[in-house]
Design a protein around this motif. Structure first.
Motif, PDB file in Angstrom:
ATOM      1  N   ARG A  96       3.736  14.265 -20.953  1.00 23.37           N
ATOM      2  CA  ARG A  96       4.861  14.031 -21.857  1.00 23.37           C
ATOM      3  C   ARG A  96       5.326  12.586 -21.776  1.00 23.37           C
ATOM      4  N   ASP A  97       5.541  11.964 -22.944  1.00 17.37           N
ATOM      5  CA  ASP A  97       6.136  10.634 -22.981  1.00 17.37           C
ATOM      6  C   ASP A  97       7.579  10.724 -22.514  1.00 17.37           C
ATOM      7  N   ILE A  98       7.932   9.937 -21.507  1.00 17.64           N
ATOM      8  CA  ILE A  98       9.270  10.007 -20.930  1.00 17.64           C
ATOM      9  C   ILE A  98      10.127   8.804 -21.288  1.00 17.64           C
ATOM     10  N   ALA A  99       9.504   7.609 -21.287  1.00 13.67           N
ATOM     11  CA  ALA A  99      10.315   6.411 -21.532  1.00 13.67           C
ATOM     12  C   ALA A  99       9.414   5.247 -21.920  1.00 13.67           C
ATOM     13  N   ARG A 100      10.036   4.251 -22.569  1.00 10.85           N
ATOM     14  CA  ARG A 100       9.392   2.988 -22.912  1.00 10.85           C
ATOM     15  C   ARG A 100      10.363   1.881 -22.521  1.00 10.85           C
ATOM     16  N   MET A 101       9.930   0.997 -21.606  1.00  7.35           N
ATOM     17  CA  MET A 101      10.850   0.051 -20.986  1.00  7.35           C
ATOM     18  C   MET A 101      10.273  -1.358 -21.016  1.00  7.35           C
ATOM     19  N   VAL A 295      -0.412  -4.596  -0.124  1.00  9.01           N
ATOM     20  CA  VAL A 295      -0.337  -3.888  -1.408  1.00  9.01           C
ATOM     21  C   VAL A 295       1.029  -3.201  -1.533  1.00  9.01           C
ATOM     22  N   ILE A 296       1.696  -3.391  -2.662  1.00 12.45           N
ATOM     23  CA  ILE A 296       3.016  -2.779  -2.851  1.00 12.45           C
ATOM     24  C   ILE A 296       2.866  -1.257  -2.912  1.00 12.45           C
ATOM     25  N   PRO A 297       3.510  -0.515  -2.016  1.00 15.85           N
ATOM     26  CA  PRO A 297       3.279   0.936  -1.918  1.00 15.85           C
ATOM     27  C   PRO A 297       3.660   1.733  -3.155  1.00 15.85           C
ATOM     28  N   THR A 298       4.597   1.237  -3.962  1.00 13.46           N
ATOM     29  CA  THR A 298       5.070   2.018  -5.107  1.00 13.46           C
ATOM     30  C   THR A 298       4.308   1.743  -6.394  1.00 13.46           C
ATOM     31  N   ASN A 299       3.553   0.649  -6.449  1.00 17.32           N
ATOM     32  CA  ASN A 299       2.871   0.354  -7.708  1.00 17.32           C
ATOM     33  C   ASN A 299       1.431  -0.124  -7.565  1.00 17.32           C
ATOM     34  N   GLY A 300       0.974  -0.324  -6.334  1.00 14.75           N
ATOM     35  CA  GLY A 300      -0.412  -0.728  -6.113  1.00 14.75           C
ATOM     36  C   GLY A 300      -0.698  -2.183  -6.406  1.00 14.75           C
ATOM     37  N   ILE A 370      11.455   5.499 -11.304  1.00 13.58           N
ATOM     38  CA  ILE A 370      10.051   5.077 -11.292  1.00 13.58           C
ATOM     39  C   ILE A 370       9.924   3.645 -11.789  1.00 13.58           C
ATOM     40  N   TYR A 371      10.661   3.318 -12.849  1.00 13.77           N
ATOM     41  CA  TYR A 371      10.622   1.974 -13.411  1.00 13.77           C
ATOM     42  C   TYR A 371      11.052   0.942 -12.374  1.00 13.77           C
ATOM     43  N   GLU A 372      12.158   1.214 -11.695  1.00 20.50           N
ATOM     44  CA  GLU A 372      12.663   0.259 -10.721  1.00 20.50           C
ATOM     45  C   GLU A 372      11.772   0.177  -9.491  1.00 20.50           C
ATOM     46  N   ALA A 373      11.148   1.281  -9.117  1.00 20.94           N
ATOM     47  CA  ALA A 373      10.184   1.232  -8.016  1.00 20.94           C
ATOM     48  C   ALA A 373       8.953   0.440  -8.421  1.00 20.94           C
ATOM     49  N   THR A 374       8.559   0.552  -9.699  1.00 20.72           N
ATOM     50  CA  THR A 374       7.431  -0.229 -10.209  1.00 20.72           C
ATOM     51  C   THR A 374       7.736  -1.719 -10.153  1.00 20.72           C
ATOM     52  N   LEU A 375       8.999  -2.081 -10.327  1.00 22.12           N
ATOM     53  CA  LEU A 375       9.420  -3.479 -10.265  1.00 22.12           C
ATOM     54  C   LEU A 375       9.773  -3.917  -8.843  1.00 22.12           C
ATOM     55  N   VAL A 380      20.635  -2.088  -4.248  1.00 19.47           N
ATOM     56  CA  VAL A 380      21.276  -0.944  -3.619  1.00 19.47           C
ATOM     57  C   VAL A 380      21.334   0.229  -4.597  1.00 19.47           C
ATOM     58  N   SER A 381      21.541  -0.056  -5.879  1.00 18.50           N
ATOM     59  CA  SER A 381      21.636   1.019  -6.879  1.00 18.50           C
ATOM     60  C   SER A 381      20.328   1.808  -6.970  1.00 18.50           C
ATOM     61  N   THR A 382      19.197   1.126  -6.816  1.00 20.02           N
ATOM     62  CA  THR A 382      17.912   1.826  -6.836  1.00 20.02           C
ATOM     63  C   THR A 382      17.798   2.757  -5.631  1.00 20.02           C
ATOM     64  N   PHE A 383      18.216   2.273  -4.481  1.00 16.74           N
ATOM     65  CA  PHE A 383      18.206   3.079  -3.263  1.00 16.74           C
ATOM     66  C   PHE A 383      19.060   4.334  -3.446  1.00 16.74           C
TER      67      PHE A 383
END
Length: 400
Positions: A96-101, A295-300, A370-375, A380-383
């Motif tokens: 399912r398409d969830i978001a476009r950012m 390697v960044i663990p959340t995005n490779g 997911i978006y913020e982890a990818t970045l 603190v807000s992401t945490f």
């Protein structure tokens, strides 16, 4: 035959090539040698080949680390290495398409970029030898010696004062000298990659999270702007070989998402996603890039983090600063945070049902996290989002 040098770099990828260039361009007082087992400089390679724009990560990571990232981009990325500009990230979860950012990034010709860095290194006086494989390294007097084989079948020894493992994970330097404890299977990803055709928007990268096709990781489509795409699947090593194998997941991904492979072979590589290793080196032997777990663990992502470690080691070798201290101050806080995020999400990455539960809790919260982890967000807000999301998912799961 015995060859002598002051610095021997094993591995000519993003980390090793950057370090060689850094040293000769900044007037290192000594000989710099780089060897790589690949037969040519630098063979075409397929991976995600994605680099951030200069401004993409600025709001999300610490200022000092951002400045080093900016330096690596400006020192290596030329216009002719960019094959496509990406503006958007589309997130697909369980079909399912969830978001476009917003996601301003570049798909690059990685081989061309590395060749450019190596050419700079060679022009600066570094000795670069491809088709040379390091077999074993050991302590020798006040330095090290490495037994190597060349592509013509010759065997010789390289003596060096400083030794650098930049040859992916696990490094022959690490294996020979027993520097680190290594990673467990749960902290490794088997990543496949190839090129394919398919009906995807040229300026939109696609990340697909579906434990049915990428258990413990994700699949991706990064358009190259010419109707072809870099594609791949990441499968966690501790489940990659249970019944199926990563190639089967790769083919399932291709078939389900309307892709047509245009290569005869699919490449596979082991990527560490457990954060930085417990040590960065010992007694003038050092690890950089994938070899140290960058390697960044959340995005490779691997290209820029590898160059960042090389930059920090280069600074240490040039100016007598402390490489472990620089790594601990600049890079480890981000890596530790990303490992925590990745492990917090492991229950979702391994189970399609858990992923569905998370979507029911809040698809918006899921997408933004997911978006913020990818970045690689250090905010603190992401945490807080991760903590709240994890708690809600666990509570709902306990009543299901």
């Amino acid at each position: 035959m015995v060859v002598k040098t002051d610095v021997l770099i094993i591995g000519g990828g993003p980390a090793g090539s950057y370090l060689a260039r850094y040293l000769v361009k900044n007037g290192f007082n000594g000989d710099v040698m780089l060897i790589d087992k690949k037969s040519v400089i630098y063979a075409p390679i397929v991976c995600g080949e994605l680099l951030p724009s200069e401004d993409l990560l600025k709001p999300w990571i610490n200022r000092d680390l951002y400045e080093v990232l900016l330096t690596t981009l400006r020192e290596t990325l030329r216009r002719e290495f960019i094959v496509n500009e990406i503006k958007w990230l589309r997130l697909v979860i369980n079909d399912r398409d969830i978001a476009r950012m917003p996601f301003r990034t570049y798909v690059i010709d990685k081989a061309a970029l590395i060749r450019g860095v190596l050419e700079d290194a060679i022009n600066g006086g570094a000795k670069v030898h491809f088709g040379v494989t390091a077999i074993k390294c050991m302590v020798k007097d006040d330095g090290y010696e490495c037994l190597v084989h060349d592509k013509d079948g010759g065997e010789y020894v390289i003596n060096t004062k400083a030794l650098v493992g930049a040859d992916a994970y696990p490094s022959i330097v690490d294996l020979s000298l027993g520097i680190t404890n290594g990673f467990g299977a749960e902290d490794l990803i088997i990543a496949t990659s190839s090129r394919a055709r398919g009906k995807y928007v040229d300026n939109e990268a696609v990340i697909i999270m579906d434990p049915g096709i990428a258990p413990g990781g994700f699949a991706w489509v990064f358009p190259r702007g010419d109707g072809t795409h870099n594609i791949g699947v990441g499968v966690r090593n501790n489940i990659a070989w249970r019944g199926d194998n990563p190639l089967n997941y790769h083919m399932l991904f291709i078939n389900r998402y309307g892709l047509e492979g245009i290569q005869r072979s699919v490449l596979m590589k082991t990527l560490p996603v457990g954060g930085l290793l417990n040590k960065y080196g010992v007694n003038n032997a050092y690890l950089i890039g994938d070899a140290v777990g960058s390697v960044i663990p959340t995005n490779g992502a691997g290209i820029n983090p590898a160059m960042i470690t090389a930059h920090l080691l280069g600074e240490s070798l040039m100016h007598g600063s402390n490489y472990p201290a620089l790594m601990d101050r600049l890079l480890r806080p981000l890596m530790n945070r990303m490992v925590m995020f990745r492990r917090a999400g492991d229950s979702l990455l391994m189970s399609r049902n858990a992923m569905e539960t998370a979507l029911r809790v809040s698809s918006g919260l899921m997408a933004s996290s997911i978006y913020e982890a990818t970045l690689s967000s250090m905010r603190v807000s992401t945490f807080v989002k991760f903590l709240i999301g994890n708690l809600l998912i666990r509570l709902i799961s306990s009543f299901a």
